[in-house]
Design a protein around this motif. Structure first.
Motif, PDB file in Angstrom:
ATOM      1  N   GLY A   1      78.814  30.235 -10.928  1.00  0.00           N
ATOM      2  CA  GLY A   1      79.322  29.277  -9.958  1.00  0.00           C
ATOM      3  C   GLY A   1      79.403  27.879 -10.540  1.00  0.00           C
ATOM      4  N   GLY A   2      79.967  26.957  -9.759  1.00  0.00           N
ATOM      5  CA  GLY A   2      80.144  25.589 -10.243  1.00  0.00           C
ATOM      6  C   GLY A   2      78.969  24.697  -9.903  1.00  0.00           C
ATOM      7  N   SER A   3      79.101  23.417 -10.263  1.00  0.00           N
ATOM      8  CA  SER A   3      78.125  22.434  -9.787  1.00  0.00           C
ATOM      9  C   SER A   3      78.878  21.263  -9.162  1.00  0.00           C
ATOM     10  CB  SER A   3      77.181  21.995 -10.905  1.00  0.00           C
ATOM     11  OG  SER A   3      77.877  21.285 -11.886  1.00  0.00           O
ATOM     12  N   TYR A   4      78.255  20.680  -8.136  1.00  0.00           N
ATOM     13  CA  TYR A   4      78.952  19.754  -7.250  1.00  0.00           C
ATOM     14  C   TYR A   4      78.030  18.628  -6.787  1.00  0.00           C
ATOM     15  CZ  TYR A   4      81.701  24.051  -6.765  1.00  0.00           C
ATOM     16  OH  TYR A   4      82.440  25.182  -7.027  1.00  0.00           O
ATOM     17  N   ILE A   5      78.662  17.592  -6.253  1.00  0.00           N
ATOM     18  CA  ILE A   5      77.961  16.637  -5.396  1.00  0.00           C
ATOM     19  C   ILE A   5      78.407  16.968  -3.986  1.00  0.00           C
ATOM     20  CG2 ILE A   5      77.881  14.228  -4.644  1.00  0.00           C
ATOM     21  CD1 ILE A   5      78.134  13.407  -7.560  1.00  0.00           C
ATOM     22  N   GLN A   6      77.447  17.073  -3.073  1.00  0.00           N
ATOM     23  CA  GLN A   6      77.770  17.350  -1.668  1.00  0.00           C
ATOM     24  C   GLN A   6      77.494  16.084  -0.867  1.00  0.00           C
ATOM     25  OE1 GLN A   6      75.106  20.038   0.479  1.00  0.00           O
ATOM     26  NE2 GLN A   6      76.838  20.911   1.582  1.00  0.00           N
ATOM     27  N   LEU A   7      78.523  15.539  -0.241  1.00  0.00           N
ATOM     28  CA  LEU A   7      78.348  14.365   0.612  1.00  0.00           C
ATOM     29  C   LEU A   7      78.222  14.833   2.053  1.00  0.00           C
ATOM     30  CD1 LEU A   7      81.038  12.044  -1.043  1.00  0.00           C
ATOM     31  CD2 LEU A   7      78.561  12.074  -1.449  1.00  0.00           C
ATOM     32  N   LEU A   8      77.236  14.294   2.754  1.00  0.00           N
ATOM     33  CA  LEU A   8      76.898  14.779   4.097  1.00  0.00           C
ATOM     34  C   LEU A   8      76.883  13.645   5.110  1.00  0.00           C
ATOM     35  CD1 LEU A   8      73.760  16.644   2.788  1.00  0.00           C
ATOM     36  CD2 LEU A   8      75.769  17.845   3.685  1.00  0.00           C
ATOM     37  N   GLU A   9      77.691  13.777   6.162  1.00  0.00           N
ATOM     38  CA  GLU A   9      77.633  12.829   7.280  1.00  0.00           C
ATOM     39  C   GLU A   9      77.168  13.605   8.508  1.00  0.00           C
ATOM     40  OE1 GLU A   9      81.306  10.497   8.179  1.00  0.00           O
ATOM     41  OE2 GLU A   9      80.771  10.814  10.271  1.00  0.00           O
ATOM     42  N   PRO A  10      76.168  13.122   9.220  1.00  0.00           N
ATOM     43  CA  PRO A  10      75.656  13.891  10.365  1.00  0.00           C
ATOM     44  C   PRO A  10      76.628  13.937  11.533  1.00  0.00           C
ATOM     45  CG  PRO A  10      74.614  11.727  10.283  1.00  0.00           C
ATOM     46  CD  PRO A  10      75.448  11.847   9.034  1.00  0.00           C
ATOM     47  N   LEU A  11      76.600  15.036  12.289  1.00  0.00           N
ATOM     48  CA  LEU A  11      77.430  15.140  13.499  1.00  0.00           C
ATOM     49  C   LEU A  11      76.763  14.417  14.670  1.00  0.00           C
ATOM     50  CD1 LEU A  11      78.687  18.851  13.306  1.00  0.00           C
ATOM     51  CD2 LEU A  11      79.929  16.746  12.737  1.00  0.00           C
ATOM     52  N   GLY A  12      75.495  14.083  14.545  1.00  0.00           N
ATOM     53  CA  GLY A  12      74.786  13.366  15.605  1.00  0.00           C
ATOM     54  C   GLY A  12      73.406  12.974  15.129  1.00  0.00           C
ATOM     55  N   PRO A  13      72.699  12.155  15.918  1.00  0.00           N
ATOM     56  CA  PRO A  13      71.378  11.680  15.486  1.00  0.00           C
ATOM     57  C   PRO A  13      70.312  12.779  15.468  1.00  0.00           C
ATOM     58  CG  PRO A  13      71.918  10.842  17.692  1.00  0.00           C
ATOM     59  CD  PRO A  13      73.145  11.536  17.179  1.00  0.00           C
ATOM     60  N   ASP A  14      70.488  13.795  16.313  1.00  0.00           N
ATOM     61  CA  ASP A  14      69.460  14.836  16.410  1.00  0.00           C
ATOM     62  C   ASP A  14      69.818  16.051  15.545  1.00  0.00           C
ATOM     63  OD1 ASP A  14      67.038  15.814  17.217  1.00  0.00           O
ATOM     64  OD2 ASP A  14      67.827  16.736  19.054  1.00  0.00           O
ATOM     65  N   THR A  15      70.170  15.778  14.293  1.00  0.00           N
ATOM     66  CA  THR A  15      70.489  16.814  13.306  1.00  0.00           C
ATOM     67  C   THR A  15      69.622  16.514  12.087  1.00  0.00           C
ATOM     68  OG1 THR A  15      72.215  15.412  12.336  1.00  0.00           O
ATOM     69  CG2 THR A  15      72.919  16.950  14.068  1.00  0.00           C
ATOM     70  N   PRO A  16      69.455  17.470  11.167  1.00  0.00           N
ATOM     71  CA  PRO A  16      68.630  17.183   9.989  1.00  0.00           C
ATOM     72  C   PRO A  16      69.070  15.920   9.238  1.00  0.00           C
ATOM     73  CG  PRO A  16      69.060  19.537  10.114  1.00  0.00           C
ATOM     74  CD  PRO A  16      69.869  18.891  11.204  1.00  0.00           C
ATOM     75  N   VAL A  17      70.369  15.764   9.003  1.00  0.00           N
ATOM     76  CA  VAL A  17      70.832  14.598   8.244  1.00  0.00           C
ATOM     77  C   VAL A  17      70.771  13.324   9.095  1.00  0.00           C
ATOM     78  CG1 VAL A  17      72.785  13.603   6.964  1.00  0.00           C
ATOM     79  CG2 VAL A  17      72.238  16.019   6.697  1.00  0.00           C
ATOM     80  N   GLY A  18      71.027  13.441  10.402  1.00  0.00           N
ATOM     81  CA  GLY A  18      70.927  12.290  11.298  1.00  0.00           C
ATOM     82  C   GLY A  18      69.503  11.736  11.330  1.00  0.00           C
ATOM     83  N   LYS A  19      68.534  12.643  11.415  1.00  0.00           N
ATOM     84  CA  LYS A  19      67.122  12.218  11.435  1.00  0.00           C
ATOM     85  C   LYS A  19      66.723  11.599  10.104  1.00  0.00           C
ATOM     86  CE  LYS A  19      64.144  15.102  13.558  1.00  0.00           C
ATOM     87  NZ  LYS A  19      63.574  16.422  13.961  1.00  0.00           N
ATOM     88  N   PHE A  20      67.207  12.192   9.017  1.00  0.00           N
ATOM     89  CA  PHE A  20      66.902  11.690   7.669  1.00  0.00           C
ATOM     90  C   PHE A  20      67.437  10.268   7.505  1.00  0.00           C
ATOM     91  CE2 PHE A  20      68.032  10.999   3.235  1.00  0.00           C
ATOM     92  CZ  PHE A  20      66.947  11.481   2.527  1.00  0.00           C
ATOM     93  N   LEU A  21      68.688  10.033   7.927  1.00  0.00           N
ATOM     94  CA  LEU A  21      69.301   8.702   7.788  1.00  0.00           C
ATOM     95  C   LEU A  21      68.543   7.656   8.591  1.00  0.00           C
ATOM     96  CD1 LEU A  21      73.162   9.352   7.969  1.00  0.00           C
ATOM     97  CD2 LEU A  21      71.906   8.384   6.040  1.00  0.00           C
ATOM     98  N   ALA A  22      68.125   8.037   9.808  1.00  0.00           N
ATOM     99  CA  ALA A  22      67.415   7.089  10.663  1.00  0.00           C
ATOM    100  C   ALA A  22      66.080   6.708  10.031  1.00  0.00           C
ATOM    101  CB  ALA A  22      67.205   7.700  12.046  1.00  0.00           C
ATOM    102  N   LYS A  23      65.442   7.668   9.380  1.00  0.00           N
ATOM    103  CA  LYS A  23      64.110   7.453   8.828  1.00  0.00           C
ATOM    104  C   LYS A  23      64.152   6.788   7.452  1.00  0.00           C
ATOM    105  CE  LYS A  23      59.917  10.194   9.258  1.00  0.00           C
ATOM    106  NZ  LYS A  23      59.430  11.517   9.649  1.00  0.00           N
ATOM    107  N   ARG A  24      65.077   7.244   6.604  1.00  0.00           N
ATOM    108  CA  ARG A  24      65.059   6.807   5.195  1.00  0.00           C
ATOM    109  C   ARG A  24      66.299   6.072   4.745  1.00  0.00           C
ATOM    110  NH1 ARG A  24      62.209  11.431   1.641  1.00  0.00           N
ATOM    111  NH2 ARG A  24      60.776  12.256   3.185  1.00  0.00           N
ATOM    112  N   GLY A  25      67.373   6.129   5.514  1.00  0.00           N
ATOM    113  CA  GLY A  25      68.625   5.527   5.074  1.00  0.00           C
ATOM    114  C   GLY A  25      69.369   6.445   4.119  1.00  0.00           C
ATOM    115  N   GLU A  26      70.488   5.976   3.589  1.00  0.00           N
ATOM    116  CA  GLU A  26      71.311   6.802   2.709  1.00  0.00           C
ATOM    117  C   GLU A  26      70.564   7.138   1.411  1.00  0.00           C
ATOM    118  OE1 GLU A  26      74.954   4.386   2.376  1.00  0.00           O
ATOM    119  OE2 GLU A  26      75.856   5.764   3.828  1.00  0.00           O
ATOM    120  N   GLY A  27      70.842   8.310   0.859  1.00  0.00           N
ATOM    121  CA  GLY A  27      70.200   8.703  -0.400  1.00  0.00           C
ATOM    122  C   GLY A  27      70.226  10.203  -0.577  1.00  0.00           C
TER     123      GLY A  27
END
Ligand code: CMX
Ligand code: CO
Length: 147
Positions: free
Chosen positions: A54-80
């Motif tokens: 398989g390949g290798s990639y960068i995956q960019l993730l924008e949350p669909l809402g605040p109560d999602t894994p990425v939404g919670k992560f952004l609120a707590k830690r910011g982008e990264g």
């Protein structure tokens, strides 16, 4: 068990803006854009290289809402960096083996990932603080992608 780094997942507030940044700065190409309701994300895969299994990639993730894994992560830690994903030959087997070694597997069974892959997550608290994803590329093994 790990064949390669499949992708590094990066949490962001604005997917389109981050895609434009990676395209113009590194000449990377988007090979997939998806909304994954199950994971609560809108995402894009930017291709880095092709490798065995398989390949290798960068995956960019924008949350669909605040109560999602990425939404919670952004609120707590910011982008990264949100997670690191390793390619495995058979995700169900890797889940069983790793689970048997005392690491919490967050999914009961493989789930649907990008480009028809099968994925599962390992708890960051058992992985030195790094949320870790297992990825079985769609054309490896004989297991059908999860849904
Ligand atoms: N990396 C490292 N640590 C993380 C983390 C991450 N991405 N997300 C949460 N944590 C830490 C938190 O900082 C927190 O630690 P402290 O208690 O020390 O503050 C702890 O884990 C609990 O975090 P929480 O905000 O309360 O969140 P939850 O426990 O509800 O959920 C997790 C955390 C990892 C179980 C959840 O995010 C999850 O199931 N993730 C897997 C699915 C996912 O991330 N999907 C999106 C990506 C989809 C894709 O790649 O395709
Ligand atoms: Co991922």
């Amino acid at each position: 068990m790990f064949m390669r780094i499949d992708h590094v997942g990066i949490a962001c507030h604005d997917l389109e803006e981050k895609i434009a940044f990676f395209e113009r700065t590194f000449d990377l190409t988007v090979v997939a854009r998806e909304t994954n309701e199950e994971q609560g994300v809108k995402e894009a895969m930017l291709h880095i290289a092709d490798g065995e299994g398989g390949g290798s990639y960068i995956q960019l993730l924008e949350p669909l809402g605040p109560d999602t894994p990425v939404g919670k992560f952004l609120a707590k830690r910011g982008e990264g960096v949100h997670h690191v994903a390793f390619g495995v030959p058979d995700v169900a087997e890797a889940m069983r083996e790793i689970g048997g070694r005392g690491v919490r597997v967050l999914d009961a069974e493989p789930r649907h990932g990008t480009l028809g892959s099968s994925i599962a997550f390992l708890h960051p608290k058992d992985m030195g603080g790094v949320l870790t994803e297992l990825v079985q590329a769609p054309d490896t093994g004989d297991a059908a992608p999860g849904h």
